[in-house]
Design an enzyme around this catalytic site. Sequence first.
Site, mmCIF file in Angstrom:
data_model
loop_
_atom_site.group_PDB
_atom_site.id
_atom_site.type_symbol
_atom_site.label_atom_id
_atom_site.label_comp_id
_atom_site.label_asym_id
_atom_site.label_seq_id
_atom_site.Cartn_x
_atom_site.Cartn_y
_atom_site.Cartn_z
ATOM 1 C CG ASP A 167 3.487 19.849 6.734
ATOM 2 O OD1 ASP A 167 2.647 18.952 6.629
ATOM 3 O OD2 ASP A 167 3.548 20.816 5.965
ATOM 4 C CD GLU A 396 -2.864 26.087 7.967
ATOM 5 O OE1 GLU A 396 -2.380 27.254 8.010
ATOM 6 O OE2 GLU A 396 -2.294 25.139 7.403
HETATM 7 C C1 DGY Z 1 2.846 23.206 3.106
HETATM 8 O O1 DGY Z 1 3.278 23.717 2.071
HETATM 9 O O2 DGY Z 1 2.938 23.705 4.216
HETATM 10 C C2 DGY Z 1 2.112 21.961 3.019
HETATM 11 O O3 DGY Z 1 1.721 21.483 4.259
HETATM 12 C C3 DGY Z 1 2.863 20.909 2.276
HETATM 13 O O4 DGY Z 1 1.890 20.109 1.773
#
Ligand code: DGY
Length: 423
Positions: A167, A396
């Site tokens: 992201d 994560e």
């Molecule tokens: C989030 O909401 O952080 C996700 O990575 C988007 O898919």
Amino acid sequence: MNHEHHQTLWKQACDILDLNDRGSYTVPTKGLYPFQWNWDSCLTALGQSHINEERAWREIQTLFDNQWPDGMVPHIVFHEHDDGYFPGPDVWSTGRPVPTSGITQPPVAGFCVNRLYERAKDTSLAIQQASTLVPQINRWHHWFYQCRDPKGTGLIALLHPWEAGRDNSVDWDDAFERVPTDGVGSYVRRDTTHANPEHRPTQGQYDRYLWLLQHFRSLDWDNSVLHDASPFQVVDPGFNALLIRSCTDLATLADAIGMTDIAEQNRQRAAKALTALDSLWSDQHGQYVCFDRVANCAIDSASIGGLIPAVASIPKHRSNAIAQRIDRISAHSRFLVASHDPEDGRFDADRYWRGPAWLIINYLLADGLAHAGETAMSKRIIASSLDLIENGGFAEYHDPISGDPCGGASFTWTAAMVMEFLS
Ligand code: DGY
């Protein structure tokens, strides 16, 4: 690692898969991600296959039950109401029977489904499941090259950083300058209530994520126009390499079950894309880099996205250069593999995709490097990954310097990757 440690990690991983199991799909982690995510599910199925093959096939089939009529497989399926996540189904407003997001995610289904098939103990179940999934995955691959590569270059462009799965990578910083934020309106982020805000994307990045979402929504999620209408079109070597690998693996699987036309289509896609991928190589960085299709220039950012091509059948000297590059990066971090070059001033050890190490990426790199004969580096990555989990738990992602856990806890795909490494 001794036998006792091995058993403890295995048990912890099984417990996490159990905890996050919602019957026909698995949430990545409670709270932060309460729905089904596309590439999370496919990689999770690999872990599940060690315990219950039927459940593993179900995980992927549930995702493909929500494939769009145009062939796209969405990045989130909102199976149940949960207002602990933003942006939820009302914001995406895609009009699907089971609500979904309107963008996609890294195509690892071809790779994962072939792996499930190859390791299957229940072969009749595997043939039956593969016969349904292979044409569906093929439609998704066709969608990519039709809708995200309209000029037929061989490489597809991402229209949103969430599609990359990475992201807030440094890779998108320059292209994001072109994405406006006016008209986004006010909204309340939920991610920062579940995870440390220092580990998450910034507000400026969220505004741009939202602007792109609203722009695509205003175009009715019509994939025949979105590519050209997007101010963000980035060609990511990692994403393209995963697509290539999935095409190659889908071809192998399609041949195995007698779907020879599908096999041939995917072999052709992979061959064309592999040739085009080489144009993303950077001698300066000793790795691949992204290409900004709108600005028509290479992006000066040495991220993990440029190492992921190790998963595809790139030339041997490129795989070797990637192994060397990982070795150089490892001089600056205790754990492998940092998601961004630690020597770059933009590196941030704890912030999501700007530095932390991710087990799923380590798995893909270790797999690709092993296939390319870079066995020593592949083994180093696996050993370091298990070390990281023993040190920081099933987070994560992790700070690659301290090993500290970051983002969400009890994370499904981290657990699945540990099971893959241990077996
Ligand atoms: C989030 O909401 O952080 C996700 O990575 C988007 O898919």
